[in-house]
Scaffold this motif. Structure first.
Motif, mmCIF file in Angstrom:
data_model
loop_
_atom_site.group_PDB
_atom_site.id
_atom_site.type_symbol
_atom_site.label_atom_id
_atom_site.label_comp_id
_atom_site.label_asym_id
_atom_site.label_seq_id
_atom_site.Cartn_x
_atom_site.Cartn_y
_atom_site.Cartn_z
ATOM 1 N N SER A 14 0.836 -1.217 0.000
ATOM 2 C CA SER A 14 0.000 0.000 0.000
ATOM 3 C C SER A 14 0.861 1.254 0.000
ATOM 4 O O SER A 14 0.590 2.214 -0.724
ATOM 5 C CB SER A 14 -0.858 0.050 1.269
ATOM 6 O OG SER A 14 -1.884 -0.870 1.185
ATOM 7 N N ARG A 18 1.517 4.298 -3.010
ATOM 8 C CA ARG A 18 1.277 5.714 -2.685
ATOM 9 C C ARG A 18 2.539 6.554 -2.851
ATOM 10 O O ARG A 18 2.488 7.693 -3.309
ATOM 11 C CB ARG A 18 0.708 5.829 -1.263
ATOM 12 C CG ARG A 18 -0.763 5.385 -1.215
ATOM 13 C CD ARG A 18 -1.206 5.048 0.187
ATOM 14 N NE ARG A 18 -2.635 4.770 0.245
ATOM 15 C CZ ARG A 18 -3.206 3.609 -0.097
ATOM 16 N NH1 ARG A 18 -2.457 2.610 -0.557
ATOM 17 N NH2 ARG A 18 -4.521 3.443 -0.001
ATOM 18 N N THR A 85 -5.444 -1.355 -6.378
ATOM 19 C CA THR A 85 -4.922 -0.092 -5.849
ATOM 20 C C THR A 85 -4.467 0.814 -6.991
ATOM 21 O O THR A 85 -4.717 2.020 -6.971
ATOM 22 C CB THR A 85 -3.760 -0.363 -4.864
ATOM 23 O OG1 THR A 85 -4.194 -1.350 -3.912
ATOM 24 C CG2 THR A 85 -3.371 0.886 -4.112
ATOM 25 N N ARG A 116 -17.633 2.281 -7.102
ATOM 26 C CA ARG A 116 -17.241 2.935 -5.845
ATOM 27 C C ARG A 116 -16.323 4.149 -6.051
ATOM 28 O O ARG A 116 -16.287 5.030 -5.211
ATOM 29 C CB ARG A 116 -16.593 1.893 -4.917
ATOM 30 C CG ARG A 116 -15.442 1.164 -5.549
ATOM 31 C CD ARG A 116 -14.873 0.066 -4.661
ATOM 32 N NE ARG A 116 -15.835 -0.991 -4.360
ATOM 33 C CZ ARG A 116 -15.670 -1.875 -3.393
ATOM 34 N NH1 ARG A 116 -14.600 -1.843 -2.642
ATOM 35 N NH2 ARG A 116 -16.580 -2.793 -3.172
ATOM 36 N N SER A 154 -16.162 1.114 3.952
ATOM 37 C CA SER A 154 -14.861 1.555 4.453
ATOM 38 C C SER A 154 -13.829 1.058 3.463
ATOM 39 O O SER A 154 -13.686 -0.151 3.284
ATOM 40 C CB SER A 154 -14.585 0.941 5.828
ATOM 41 O OG SER A 154 -15.577 1.345 6.725
ATOM 42 N N SER A 155 -13.141 1.960 2.810
ATOM 43 C CA SER A 155 -12.162 1.540 1.809
ATOM 44 C C SER A 155 -11.058 2.575 1.663
ATOM 45 O O SER A 155 -11.303 3.725 1.307
ATOM 46 C CB SER A 155 -12.856 1.321 0.459
ATOM 47 O OG SER A 155 -11.886 1.280 -0.568
ATOM 48 N N ALA A 156 -9.831 2.118 1.923
ATOM 49 C CA ALA A 156 -8.681 3.017 1.777
ATOM 50 C C ALA A 156 -8.447 3.359 0.311
ATOM 51 O O ALA A 156 -7.913 4.417 -0.006
ATOM 52 C CB ALA A 156 -7.443 2.362 2.363
ATOM 53 N N GLN A 157 -8.851 2.443 -0.575
ATOM 54 C CA GLN A 157 -8.653 2.717 -2.004
ATOM 55 C C GLN A 157 -9.576 3.831 -2.463
ATOM 56 O O GLN A 157 -9.165 4.742 -3.178
ATOM 57 C CB GLN A 157 -8.889 1.441 -2.816
ATOM 58 C CG GLN A 157 -7.837 0.377 -2.524
ATOM 59 C CD GLN A 157 -7.987 -0.872 -3.361
ATOM 60 O OE1 GLN A 157 -9.001 -1.079 -4.015
ATOM 61 N NE2 GLN A 157 -6.981 -1.717 -3.334
ATOM 62 N N ARG A 182 -7.129 2.005 6.531
ATOM 63 C CA ARG A 182 -5.699 2.346 6.656
ATOM 64 C C ARG A 182 -5.448 3.794 6.232
ATOM 65 O O ARG A 182 -6.037 4.270 5.259
ATOM 66 C CB ARG A 182 -4.841 1.367 5.852
ATOM 67 C CG ARG A 182 -5.091 1.382 4.387
ATOM 68 C CD ARG A 182 -4.369 0.229 3.683
ATOM 69 N NE ARG A 182 -4.912 -1.067 4.082
ATOM 70 C CZ ARG A 182 -4.455 -2.231 3.664
ATOM 71 N NH1 ARG A 182 -3.428 -2.297 2.854
ATOM 72 N NH2 ARG A 182 -5.010 -3.371 4.066
ATOM 73 N N ILE A 302 -8.302 -6.410 6.874
ATOM 74 C CA ILE A 302 -9.059 -6.800 5.672
ATOM 75 C C ILE A 302 -8.340 -7.862 4.831
ATOM 76 O O ILE A 302 -8.967 -8.788 4.311
ATOM 77 C CB ILE A 302 -9.403 -5.540 4.826
ATOM 78 C CG1 ILE A 302 -10.255 -5.873 3.601
ATOM 79 C CG2 ILE A 302 -8.170 -4.746 4.404
ATOM 80 C CD1 ILE A 302 -11.691 -6.084 3.910
ATOM 81 N N ASP A 303 -7.010 -7.764 4.723
ATOM 82 C CA ASP A 303 -6.283 -8.714 3.877
ATOM 83 C C ASP A 303 -5.829 -9.963 4.636
ATOM 84 O O ASP A 303 -5.246 -10.870 4.052
ATOM 85 C CB ASP A 303 -5.063 -8.020 3.249
ATOM 86 C CG ASP A 303 -5.491 -6.958 2.247
ATOM 87 O OD1 ASP A 303 -6.587 -7.098 1.655
ATOM 88 O OD2 ASP A 303 -4.757 -5.968 2.067
ATOM 89 N N LYS A 330 -12.359 -9.067 -3.753
ATOM 90 C CA LYS A 330 -10.894 -8.899 -3.816
ATOM 91 C C LYS A 330 -10.379 -9.632 -5.075
ATOM 92 O O LYS A 330 -11.152 -9.918 -5.971
ATOM 93 C CB LYS A 330 -10.259 -9.442 -2.537
ATOM 94 C CG LYS A 330 -10.639 -8.637 -1.286
ATOM 95 C CD LYS A 330 -10.075 -7.240 -1.319
ATOM 96 C CE LYS A 330 -10.482 -6.431 -0.108
ATOM 97 N NZ LYS A 330 -10.133 -5.008 -0.237
HETATM 98 C C1 S3P Z 1 -5.546 -1.263 -0.035
HETATM 99 C C2 S3P Z 1 -6.727 -1.226 0.628
HETATM 100 C C3 S3P Z 1 -7.550 -2.406 0.892
HETATM 101 C C4 S3P Z 1 -6.747 -3.697 0.739
HETATM 102 C C5 S3P Z 1 -5.878 -3.708 -0.472
HETATM 103 C C6 S3P Z 1 -4.937 -2.519 -0.494
HETATM 104 C C7 S3P Z 1 -4.849 0.008 -0.299
HETATM 105 O O1 S3P Z 1 -8.611 -2.422 -0.039
HETATM 106 O O2 S3P Z 1 -7.601 -4.801 0.709
HETATM 107 O O3 S3P Z 1 -5.105 -4.896 -0.499
HETATM 108 O O4 S3P Z 1 -3.650 0.009 -0.592
HETATM 109 O O5 S3P Z 1 -5.506 1.058 -0.215
HETATM 110 P P1 S3P Z 1 -9.950 -1.576 0.246
HETATM 111 O O6 S3P Z 1 -9.527 -0.286 0.755
HETATM 112 O O7 S3P Z 1 -10.645 -1.435 -1.070
HETATM 113 O O8 S3P Z 1 -10.717 -2.408 1.219
#
Ligand code: S3P
Length: 416
Positions: A14, A18, A85, A116, A154-157, A182, A302-303, A330
């Motif tokens: 991740s 970034r 990602t 999304r 809830s999604s960091a992506q 995250r 999550i992972d 996923k």
């Molecule tokens: C990630 C966020 C997670 C994770 C993925 C990497 C990221 O997905 O499952 O492996 O780097 O932002 P989601 O945020 O879609 O749940």
């Protein structure tokens, strides 16, 4: 057989994505130390190169000459490979460009939902064509306007996508999610000079922003460490030190869960580098017991659910995991995949619509199992094979190259 030794783990996936993308839109040269050279991050690198960003490797570091917010129109399509990602985060940057770009991906990525990110980006003013919410997508960027986005998932992506787009929108863009995911994006944007605020489940960013370059150090990936943490916990007589692992509190659900299950885990040498916590993790094998994991905790691990399922097969009692429907979208449907393959090995495991039930402890048998070309399923099954009687054959085991190319070598090194 038991596990013993001291290892370094693959750099964080991740944070590597970034670091490349944020450096690409900063003004000047950034250096990335300990970058993850795995297929997913290479997909991001290749897309950025096609967008005119100068990226090179020197003395083991990745040097990115940032273009500032405006990138160059690529000559062809951008290929995100297997990487969710890459496509989701990059879309936030593409929404701010004054040209159109098409993104494609492999078979697995083409089945993953993109609505999304399409929804918030369209609200900000981007014009997006997609295959009914799936890849390929074509993004025509332009002048974006800020939004306050209340995400249902809830999604960091998704959060990171909206934050990238927010850099291009004149005013304050905010993103709220049900549980905090995250937060590497927020932390790194801040260290590159973005005006960003975050607390609890909301983050806001001020655009139009100029980012300055920065030097980034990528910690070890706790999601990769998780496989070795569980392997050590379940194989009798084992002890392992995993060095330089990122222990950002939005990622450490796996440590909390394993401790709750009775695992012996010590955190040593804790320190902070570039606003991220790093430590060595020492694990010793022990008798494990079952636990429950509910919705609120899911984004923090999550992972790690497939590997937690493996731990649960070796734990006394019934482990129930709920609120984990996201696993169905996923790299593969991870609930379905881990249930079907661990069942083949003799586990007592069943699927819920949004989770799993595992009854343990059970003796596992080595058989032929399928990774579904999903790196985290392959590595989870590899750990299960350590406590299985007889030989386990994992189909498409090379898919570990997505996040952890050295996985099989590291595993070989610590098996005694
Ligand atoms: C990630 C966020 C997670 C994770 C993925 C990497 C990221 O997905 O499952 O492996 O780097 O932002 P989601 O945020 O879609 O749940």
């Amino acid at each position: 057989m038991f596990i013993k030794g001291e290892i370094e783990i693959a750099p964080d996936k991740s944070i590597s994505h970034r670091a490349l993308m944020i450096s690409a839109v900063a003004e000047g040269t950034s250096r990335i130390k300990n970058f993850l050279k795995a297929e997913d991050c290479i997909s991001t690198m290749n897309c950025l190169k096609k967008l005119g960003v100068d990226i090179a490797e020197k003395d083991g570091e990745i040097i990115v000459k940032g273009n500032g917010l405006k990138l160059k129109k690529p000559s062809g399509v951008l290929d995100a490979g297997n990487s969710g990602t890459t496509v989701r985060l990059l879309s936030g940057i593409l929404a701010g460009q004054n040209f159109a770009t098409k993104i494609i991906g492999d078979e697995s990525l083409s089945k993953r939902p993109m609505k999304r990110i399409i929804e918030p980006l369209e609200k900000m003013g981007a014009k997006i064509k997609s295959n009914n919410g799936y890849l390929p997508i074509e993004i025509e960027g332009g002048n974006l306007k800020p939004i306050n986005y209340d995400s249902k998932i809830s999604s960091a992506q998704v959060k990171s996508c909206v934050l990238f787009a927010g850099l291009y929108a004149d005013g304050i863009t905010s993103f709220t999610e049900p549980e905090k995911s995250r937060d590497h994006m927020e932390r790194m944007l801040k260290s590159f000079g973005a005006k960003i605020e975050f607390n609890k489940n909301t983050v806001s960013i001020k655009g139009i922003a100029k980012l300055h370059p920065s030097d980034v150090f990528i910690p070890g990936d706790i999601s990769s460490a998780a496989f070795f943490m569980v392997a050590t916990a379940i194989v009798k007589g084992s002890e392992l030190k995993i060095k330089n692992v990122g222990i950002n509190p939005t990622r450490t659900g796996i440590i909390d869960v394993l401790k709750r299950m009775g695992a012996k885990i010590e955190i040593e040498n804790k320190r902070e580098i570039a606003d991220e916590l790093i430590a060595d993790i020492v694990v010793k094998s022990s008798e494990l017991k079952s636990t429950n994991i509910e919705r609120g905790e899911i984004p923090l691990l999550i992972d790690e659910i497939p590997i937690i399922a493996v731990a649960a097969t070796q734990s006394e009692g019934i482990t129930k995991i709920t609120g984990a429907k996201e696993l169905r979208v996923k790299e593969t449907d991870r609930l379905k995949a881990i249930v079907s393959e661990l069942k083949k090995m003799g586990a007592e495991i069943s699927e819920l619509e949004d989770g799993l039930i595992v009854k343990g402890p059970t003796k596992l048998n080595g058989v032929r199992v399928d990774s579904y070309k999903d790196h985290r399923i392959a590595m989870s099954l590899a750990v299960a094979s350590l406590v299985a009687e007889g030989n386990t054959e994992i189909l498409n085991r090379e898919c570990v190259n997505i996040s952890f190319p050295e996985f099989w070598n590291v595993l070989k090194k610590i098996k005694q």
